[in-house]
Scaffold this motif. Sequence first.
Motif, PDB file in Angstrom:
ATOM      1  N   SER A 331       0.770  -1.221  -0.026  1.00 18.80           N
ATOM      2  CA  SER A 331       0.030   0.029   0.034  1.00 18.80           C
ATOM      3  C   SER A 331       0.722   1.314  -0.019  1.00 18.80           C
ATOM      4  CB  SER A 331      -0.994   0.049   1.433  1.00 18.80           C
ATOM      5  OG  SER A 331      -0.194  -0.010   2.478  1.00 18.80           O
ATOM      6  N   GLU A 332       2.029   1.332   0.841  1.00 21.75           N
ATOM      7  CA  GLU A 332       2.886   2.439   0.873  1.00 21.75           C
ATOM      8  C   GLU A 332       3.460   2.495  -0.736  1.00 21.75           C
ATOM      9  OE1 GLU A 332       3.614   4.624   3.234  1.00 21.75           O
ATOM     10  OE2 GLU A 332       2.194   3.829   4.569  1.00 21.75           O
ATOM     11  N   MET A 333       4.081   1.542  -1.038  1.00 19.75           N
ATOM     12  CA  MET A 333       4.292   1.352  -2.596  1.00 19.75           C
ATOM     13  C   MET A 333       3.379   1.939  -3.579  1.00 19.75           C
ATOM     14  SD  MET A 333       3.960  -0.463  -5.596  1.00 19.75           S
ATOM     15  CE  MET A 333       3.237  -1.862  -5.095  1.00 19.75           C
ATOM     16  N   ALA A 334       2.371   1.640  -3.454  1.00 20.89           N
ATOM     17  CA  ALA A 334       1.175   1.949  -4.327  1.00 20.89           C
ATOM     18  C   ALA A 334       1.188   3.549  -4.247  1.00 20.89           C
ATOM     19  CB  ALA A 334      -0.137   1.332  -4.413  1.00 20.89           C
ATOM     20  N   GLU A 335       1.081   4.174  -3.189  1.00 20.90           N
ATOM     21  CA  GLU A 335       0.976   5.479  -3.158  1.00 20.90           C
ATOM     22  C   GLU A 335       2.176   6.222  -3.699  1.00 20.90           C
ATOM     23  OE1 GLU A 335      -0.469   9.132  -0.159  1.00 20.90           O
ATOM     24  OE2 GLU A 335       1.142   7.677   0.652  1.00 20.90           O
ATOM     25  N   ARG A 336       3.386   5.773  -3.637  1.00 23.32           N
ATOM     26  CA  ARG A 336       4.598   6.371  -4.281  1.00 23.32           C
ATOM     27  C   ARG A 336       4.532   6.072  -5.732  1.00 23.32           C
ATOM     28  NH1 ARG A 336       7.111   3.652   0.174  1.00 23.32           N
ATOM     29  NH2 ARG A 336       7.604   1.816  -1.002  1.00 23.32           N
ATOM     30  N   VAL A 337       4.126   5.015  -6.259  1.00 20.98           N
ATOM     31  CA  VAL A 337       4.417   4.641  -7.658  1.00 20.98           C
ATOM     32  C   VAL A 337       3.202   5.708  -8.327  1.00 20.98           C
ATOM     33  CG1 VAL A 337       4.171   3.028  -9.314  1.00 20.98           C
ATOM     34  CG2 VAL A 337       5.393   2.559  -7.527  1.00 20.98           C
ATOM     35  N   THR A 338       2.082   5.707  -7.676  1.00 25.56           N
ATOM     36  CA  THR A 338       0.911   6.332  -8.467  1.00 25.56           C
ATOM     37  C   THR A 338       1.209   7.797  -8.487  1.00 25.56           C
ATOM     38  OG1 THR A 338      -0.535   6.266  -6.527  1.00 25.56           O
ATOM     39  CG2 THR A 338      -0.843   4.504  -8.068  1.00 25.56           C
ATOM     40  N   SER A 339       1.877   8.207  -7.636  1.00 18.42           N
ATOM     41  CA  SER A 339       2.258   9.685  -7.264  1.00 18.42           C
ATOM     42  C   SER A 339       3.281  10.091  -8.495  1.00 18.42           C
ATOM     43  CB  SER A 339       2.741   9.870  -5.876  1.00 18.42           C
ATOM     44  OG  SER A 339       3.168  11.466  -5.874  1.00 18.42           O
ATOM     45  N   GLU A 340       4.209   9.233  -8.439  1.00 17.30           N
ATOM     46  CA  GLU A 340       5.247   9.220  -9.520  1.00 17.30           C
ATOM     47  C   GLU A 340       5.009   9.262 -11.010  1.00 17.30           C
ATOM     48  OE1 GLU A 340       7.912  10.522  -8.625  1.00 17.30           O
ATOM     49  OE2 GLU A 340       9.408   9.011  -8.566  1.00 17.30           O
ATOM     50  N   ALA A 341       3.931   8.351 -11.243  1.00 18.37           N
ATOM     51  CA  ALA A 341       3.194   8.424 -12.596  1.00 18.37           C
ATOM     52  C   ALA A 341       2.512   9.519 -12.636  1.00 18.37           C
ATOM     53  CB  ALA A 341       2.164   7.218 -12.534  1.00 18.37           C
ATOM     54  N   LEU A 342       1.819  10.267 -11.905  1.00 19.70           N
ATOM     55  CA  LEU A 342       1.267  11.492 -12.007  1.00 19.70           C
ATOM     56  C   LEU A 342       2.350  12.559 -12.453  1.00 19.70           C
ATOM     57  CD1 LEU A 342      -1.917  11.638 -11.509  1.00 19.70           C
ATOM     58  CD2 LEU A 342      -1.306  12.997  -9.502  1.00 19.70           C
ATOM     59  N   GLN A 343       3.391  12.507 -11.780  1.00 23.78           N
ATOM     60  CA  GLN A 343       4.376  13.461 -12.215  1.00 23.78           C
ATOM     61  C   GLN A 343       5.025  13.116 -13.514  1.00 23.78           C
ATOM     62  OE1 GLN A 343       5.245  15.500  -9.701  1.00 23.78           O
ATOM     63  NE2 GLN A 343       7.089  16.738 -10.909  1.00 23.78           N
ATOM     64  N   ILE A 344       4.988  12.165 -14.044  1.00 29.34           N
ATOM     65  CA  ILE A 344       5.412  11.646 -15.519  1.00 29.34           C
ATOM     66  C   ILE A 344       4.500  12.631 -16.263  1.00 29.34           C
ATOM     67  CG2 ILE A 344       5.948  10.033 -17.170  1.00 29.34           C
ATOM     68  CD1 ILE A 344       6.906   8.200 -15.004  1.00 29.34           C
ATOM     69  N   PHE A 345       3.285  12.172 -16.101  1.00 27.70           N
ATOM     70  CA  PHE A 345       2.280  12.948 -16.707  1.00 27.70           C
ATOM     71  C   PHE A 345       2.401  14.329 -16.766  1.00 27.70           C
ATOM     72  CE2 PHE A 345       0.091   8.780 -17.166  1.00 27.70           C
ATOM     73  CZ  PHE A 345      -0.594   8.917 -18.169  1.00 27.70           C
ATOM     74  N   GLY A 346       2.783  14.850 -15.667  1.00 23.80           N
ATOM     75  CA  GLY A 346       2.847  16.488 -15.488  1.00 23.80           C
ATOM     76  C   GLY A 346       1.497  16.909 -15.563  1.00 23.80           C
ATOM     77  N   GLY A 347       1.134  18.036 -16.032  1.00 21.73           N
ATOM     78  CA  GLY A 347      -0.263  18.733 -15.937  1.00 21.73           C
ATOM     79  C   GLY A 347      -1.377  17.948 -16.153  1.00 21.73           C
ATOM     80  N   ALA A 348      -1.087  17.085 -17.152  1.00 18.74           N
ATOM     81  CA  ALA A 348      -1.997  16.148 -17.904  1.00 18.74           C
ATOM     82  C   ALA A 348      -2.558  15.136 -16.707  1.00 18.74           C
ATOM     83  CB  ALA A 348      -1.496  15.302 -19.078  1.00 18.74           C
ATOM     84  N   GLY A 349      -1.420  14.832 -15.857  1.00 22.34           N
ATOM     85  CA  GLY A 349      -2.153  13.873 -14.770  1.00 22.34           C
ATOM     86  C   GLY A 349      -2.817  14.351 -13.736  1.00 22.34           C
ATOM     87  N   TYR A 350      -2.928  15.862 -13.709  1.00 14.97           N
ATOM     88  CA  TYR A 350      -3.871  16.296 -12.709  1.00 14.97           C
ATOM     89  C   TYR A 350      -5.174  16.925 -13.211  1.00 14.97           C
ATOM     90  CZ  TYR A 350      -4.478  19.103  -8.346  1.00 14.97           C
ATOM     91  OH  TYR A 350      -5.092  19.278  -7.006  1.00 14.97           O
ATOM     92  N   THR A 351      -5.444  15.977 -14.331  1.00 18.67           N
ATOM     93  CA  THR A 351      -7.036  16.017 -14.929  1.00 18.67           C
ATOM     94  C   THR A 351      -7.592  14.547 -14.983  1.00 18.67           C
ATOM     95  OG1 THR A 351      -6.278  15.385 -17.289  1.00 18.67           O
ATOM     96  CG2 THR A 351      -5.994  17.530 -16.626  1.00 18.67           C
ATOM     97  N   THR A 352      -8.813  14.750 -15.177  1.00 19.91           N
ATOM     98  CA  THR A 352      -9.651  13.485 -15.006  1.00 19.91           C
ATOM     99  C   THR A 352      -9.659  12.762 -16.626  1.00 19.91           C
ATOM    100  OG1 THR A 352     -11.725  14.732 -15.245  1.00 19.91           O
ATOM    101  CG2 THR A 352     -11.049  13.917 -13.064  1.00 19.91           C
ATOM    102  N   LEU A 353      -8.698  13.292 -17.212  1.00 22.34           N
ATOM    103  CA  LEU A 353      -8.703  13.011 -18.773  1.00 22.34           C
ATOM    104  C   LEU A 353      -7.802  11.529 -18.769  1.00 22.34           C
ATOM    105  CD1 LEU A 353      -8.197  16.275 -20.587  1.00 22.34           C
ATOM    106  CD2 LEU A 353     -10.337  15.243 -20.317  1.00 22.34           C
ATOM    107  N   HIS A 354      -7.099  11.316 -17.774  1.00 20.42           N
ATOM    108  CA  HIS A 354      -6.333  10.015 -17.793  1.00 20.42           C
ATOM    109  C   HIS A 354      -6.678   9.333 -16.594  1.00 20.42           C
ATOM    110  CE1 HIS A 354      -3.618  11.449 -21.062  1.00 20.42           C
ATOM    111  NE2 HIS A 354      -3.817  12.520 -20.460  1.00 20.42           N
TER     112      HIS A 354
END
Length: 394
Positions: A331-354
Motif C-alpha cells: 500500500s505504501e508502494m502504491a501511493e509512491r508509484v501512482t504519485s510518480e506516474a502523475l509526475q510523469i504525466f505532468g499537468g495532464a496527470g492532474y486532470t480526469t482525462l487520464h
Amino acid sequence: MAAGYLTPERRMMRDVAREFAMNEVLPVANRLDPEKGDIPRELIDKMGELGFFGILIPEELGGLGLGAFEYCLVAEELSRAWMSVASIIARGNSFYTSVPGTGEERRRKIELMAKGQYLGAVALSEPGVGSDLSGVACRARREGDEWVITGNKYWCTFADGADYISVLCRIDDPEAGPKGRTINISVEKPRGELPQGCTGAPIPKIGYFGWRTWELRFEGTRAPVRAPGGSLADEMKAGEGAAFALELARAHTAARSIGLARGALEDAMAYARERVQFGQPISDFQAIRFKIASMATEIEAARQLMHHCCQQIDAGQPVRVETSMVKLFASEMAERVTSEALQIFGGAGYTTLHAAERYWRDARLTKIFEGTSEIQQRIIADQLLGKPSIRGSN
C-alpha cells in the motif's frame, strides 16, 4: 516472476482475468469513475460467469475451490482496471461463511453467491470506532429466535447493493457477561435497499467510486438467530465461520495495491513514449527512465512478497506478521508509484482525462482500510520486539 508460483493453470487464470479487465472493466471505469457511477450489474454478471466470485468457495457449494493465490492473482488484474471491481469479488468468496440461513436454503444462497447473484456487505466500523473494534457499541439483544439490532455503523460499502449485511454487534445477554461479547449478525434485505428498520446516507468520498459507502443507523432491525432455540454458546458456535479473516483481507489489499501501481506504471510508460519535448520522447530522458525503473522494481518486490504470503495462507501456515508486512509494503508502494506516474504525466496527470489520477486517489485508500499502515507497523514491531513494556505508551 518465480516459475514455481505461476503454474500453467494459474497463468491461464491470470490471462483470462487480464483480458477481461482490459477489455471489459477498463472502458467502464474510464467512463463511470469520473461521474461517480456504480459498477453496472451486467459487468457483475459477466464476472460471475467467469467464476470470480466463487474462487474461494468450495466446489461442493458451487465454487472453484481454489485458494488465496488465485484470489489475489485475479484481484491484481481487476484492480489494474478499477479497484472497486477488484474489491467487489470479496463480496462473494470469503463472504460465503457469513451467508444467512440454514440447511438447503443456505446452500442455495452460497451457490448463487459463487455466480455473483447473491452478495454481502459488512458493517464493522462505527462513527467513533475504527481499527479498535473492541470499542464496538452497536447492540443486539435476543428476542426469541431473533436478534434486535440498535446502533450506528460507518464505512459500510455496498450496503445498498448487497443482498445482506453482516453487522458486528455487542450482545446484550446474561451469558455474555458484564462487558458483553461481539458477534457478526447477518441481516438479509432486498437488493437496492437498506434493511427494514435501518436508515442511512452515502458518505462523500474522494475516490473508490463504482459503489457507495454508507453511514447506517439500525433502529430495532431484526434478523433471525443462527441456532434457533439454542443458547448463546450455540449461537456463537453456529456463527464461528462468519468472522472475516484479516490475513486474507490484507493479502487481497496488497493485490489491489499492486494492480493500481501497475496500471499507473503502464499508463505512464505509454504516455512517456508518446509525449515529445525538446525534440524527443520524454521516455529518452534519464530522469523519466530512472523513475520507471524504480517503479517497476517496487511493484515486482511487492508482488513476490504477496505470492509468498498467499502460498503460506494456502498451506495453512501462520502469516499474521507476513500479511501485515505485505499490506504495509504494497500500500505504501502504491501511493509512491501512482504519485510518480502523475509526475510523469505532468499537468495532464492532474486532470480526469487520464486514469492516472484515479489510481492515485484509490491507492491512498489502501493505506487506510483493512488496518492502517500504522496498525501494520505495530503488529510487526510487537512480533520483533515484544509488546511495549509500559502499557499505553503507544
